[in-house]
Design a protein around this motif. Structure first.
Motif, PDB file in Angstrom:
ATOM      1  N   GLN A 140       0.823  -1.211   0.000  1.00 43.13           N
ATOM      2  CA  GLN A 140       0.000   0.000   0.000  1.00 43.13           C
ATOM      3  C   GLN A 140       0.857   1.261   0.000  1.00 43.13           C
ATOM      4  OE1 GLN A 140      -2.809  -0.153   3.225  1.00 43.13           O
ATOM      5  NE2 GLN A 140      -4.119  -1.642   2.204  1.00 43.13           N
ATOM      6  N   GLN A 141       1.953   1.245   0.762  1.00 47.28           N
ATOM      7  CA  GLN A 141       2.816   2.425   0.783  1.00 47.28           C
ATOM      8  C   GLN A 141       3.550   2.587  -0.540  1.00 47.28           C
ATOM      9  OE1 GLN A 141       3.172   4.792   3.734  1.00 47.28           O
ATOM     10  NE2 GLN A 141       3.459   5.731   1.747  1.00 47.28           N
ATOM     11  N   MET A 142       3.939   1.494  -1.164  1.00 52.13           N
ATOM     12  CA  MET A 142       4.520   1.564  -2.508  1.00 52.13           C
ATOM     13  C   MET A 142       3.522   2.180  -3.487  1.00 52.13           C
ATOM     14  SD  MET A 142       6.454  -2.102  -2.940  1.00 52.13           S
ATOM     15  CE  MET A 142       7.699  -2.623  -1.760  1.00 52.13           C
ATOM     16  N   MET A 161       6.196   8.083   6.157  1.00 50.46           N
ATOM     17  CA  MET A 161       6.220   6.973   5.207  1.00 50.46           C
ATOM     18  C   MET A 161       6.576   5.649   5.872  1.00 50.46           C
ATOM     19  SD  MET A 161       7.839   6.891   1.394  1.00 50.46           S
ATOM     20  CE  MET A 161       9.576   6.970   1.817  1.00 50.46           C
ATOM     21  N   SER A 162       7.273   5.681   6.994  1.00 50.03           N
ATOM     22  CA  SER A 162       7.731   4.442   7.627  1.00 50.03           C
ATOM     23  C   SER A 162       6.707   3.826   8.569  1.00 50.03           C
ATOM     24  CB  SER A 162       9.019   4.709   8.413  1.00 50.03           C
ATOM     25  OG  SER A 162       8.744   5.518   9.557  1.00 50.03           O
ATOM     26  N   PRO A 167      11.346  -2.829   8.690  1.00 50.67           N
ATOM     27  CA  PRO A 167      12.548  -2.052   8.342  1.00 50.67           C
ATOM     28  C   PRO A 167      13.037  -2.287   6.919  1.00 50.67           C
ATOM     29  CG  PRO A 167      12.759  -2.935  10.547  1.00 50.67           C
ATOM     30  CD  PRO A 167      11.495  -3.524   9.977  1.00 50.67           C
ATOM     31  N   VAL A 168      12.966  -3.516   6.397  1.00 54.19           N
ATOM     32  CA  VAL A 168      13.453  -3.778   5.048  1.00 54.19           C
ATOM     33  C   VAL A 168      12.613  -3.032   4.012  1.00 54.19           C
ATOM     34  CG1 VAL A 168      12.070  -5.896   4.767  1.00 54.19           C
ATOM     35  CG2 VAL A 168      14.187  -5.594   3.462  1.00 54.19           C
ATOM     36  N   LEU A 173      11.852   1.851   0.343  1.00 49.81           N
ATOM     37  CA  LEU A 173      11.092   3.039  -0.049  1.00 49.81           C
ATOM     38  C   LEU A 173      11.953   4.296  -0.001  1.00 49.81           C
ATOM     39  CD1 LEU A 173       7.771   2.229   1.825  1.00 49.81           C
ATOM     40  CD2 LEU A 173       8.023   2.389  -0.650  1.00 49.81           C
ATOM     41  N   PHE A 174      12.702   4.462   1.074  1.00 45.60           N
ATOM     42  CA  PHE A 174      13.530   5.659   1.209  1.00 45.60           C
ATOM     43  C   PHE A 174      14.667   5.668   0.196  1.00 45.60           C
ATOM     44  CE2 PHE A 174      11.459   6.319   5.304  1.00 45.60           C
ATOM     45  CZ  PHE A 174      11.376   7.708   5.347  1.00 45.60           C
ATOM     46  N   SER A 175      15.239   4.508  -0.063  1.00 46.36           N
ATOM     47  CA  SER A 175      16.304   4.431  -1.076  1.00 46.36           C
ATOM     48  C   SER A 175      15.771   4.810  -2.445  1.00 46.36           C
ATOM     49  CB  SER A 175      16.898   3.021  -1.118  1.00 46.36           C
ATOM     50  OG  SER A 175      17.568   2.717   0.080  1.00 46.36           O
TER      51      SER A 175
END
Length: 236
Positions: A140-142, A161-162, A167-168, A173-175
């Motif tokens: 969903q966040q993607m 966003m987190s 964590p993975v 997402l941040f990368s």
């Protein structure tokens, strides 16, 4: 004005006071974000971080100051007009439509020049015909991030966003966001409760408390000073 070497501001907030009805949450807030730059808004709950993003999107009442996108004021514009000016906002609740599929979300927002989201997130490509309501939290966040990027924004606002993610997934997402900002010229203003995560991916940050900017600096400066900042400004 942006920090030295950051280039002209894509988003410039100056002397902003804003809130909801008679309640003033922000007082004289000044923040800027340049193209290709990720800037973090840091601070405790209730500091005014989310209200800053909502004011930029036309969803909080501005009583003083100005918000300029690419040099043009956003004041008194409705949220849909601001979005057409190429400002995208990912709220903390993601605001997806549970009954719409991945493909439908992306087609609704896609503009010429927008990112190919299904290439960026192959997981979504496999689920393009699934409804958003049955996706995992990470998917969903993607989709929320992808929907915003498909609209070819000049400035992207990201709220927590987190939240609730492994964590993975967060690192992925941040990368991706950092690579897109660097390659496309996207300016990102993000709210993030996890301070060290935010400073890992941002170039600069502002610390809000009580509706005001208390201090600012590069990510490295704020990371180094964080124990002092917590004691001096956040009451910890």
């Amino acid at each position: 004005m942006t920090a030295a070497g950051a280039g002209p501001a894509a988003l410039e907030i100056t002397g902003l006071s804003a809130g909801y009805g008679p309640i003033r949450v922000l007082q004289d807030v000044t923040v800027s974000v340049a193209a290709k730059e990720i800037v973090s808004l840091l601070g405790p709950n209730g500091a005014g971080k989310t209200t800053t993003l909502l004011a930029c999107s036309g969803m909080a009442k501005v009583s003083a100051g100005d918000i300029r996108l690419g040099g043009r004021s956003l004041l008194r514009l409705s949220p849909h007009v601001i979005a057409r000016r190429r400002l995208a906002h990912i709220p903390g609740d993601r605001s997806l439509f549970p009954s719409l599929t991945v493909d439908e979300h992306l087609r609704l927002c896609a503009r010429p020049g927008g990112l190919d989201v299904l290439e960026l997130f192959p997981e979504l490509k496999k689920r393009r015909n699934r409804r958003a309501g049955v996706l995992s939290g990470g998917e969903q966040q993607m989709l929320a991030l992808g929907r915003a990027l498909a609209a070819d924004p000049q400035v992207l606002l990201v709220d927590e966003m987190s939240m609730g993610l492994a964590p993975v997934v967060v690192e992925r997402l941040f990368s991706a966001l950092r690579e897109i900002a660097a390659s496309s010229g996207l300016a990102v203003l993000m709210v993030e409760q996890h301070v060290h995560l935010a400073l890992k991916y941002a170039q600069r940050g502002y610390v809000l408390a009580g509706g005001r900017v208390r201090t600012q600096g590069t990510a490295e400066e704020l990371e180094e000073r964080w124990p002092e900042i917590e004691t001096s400004y956040l009451g910890r």
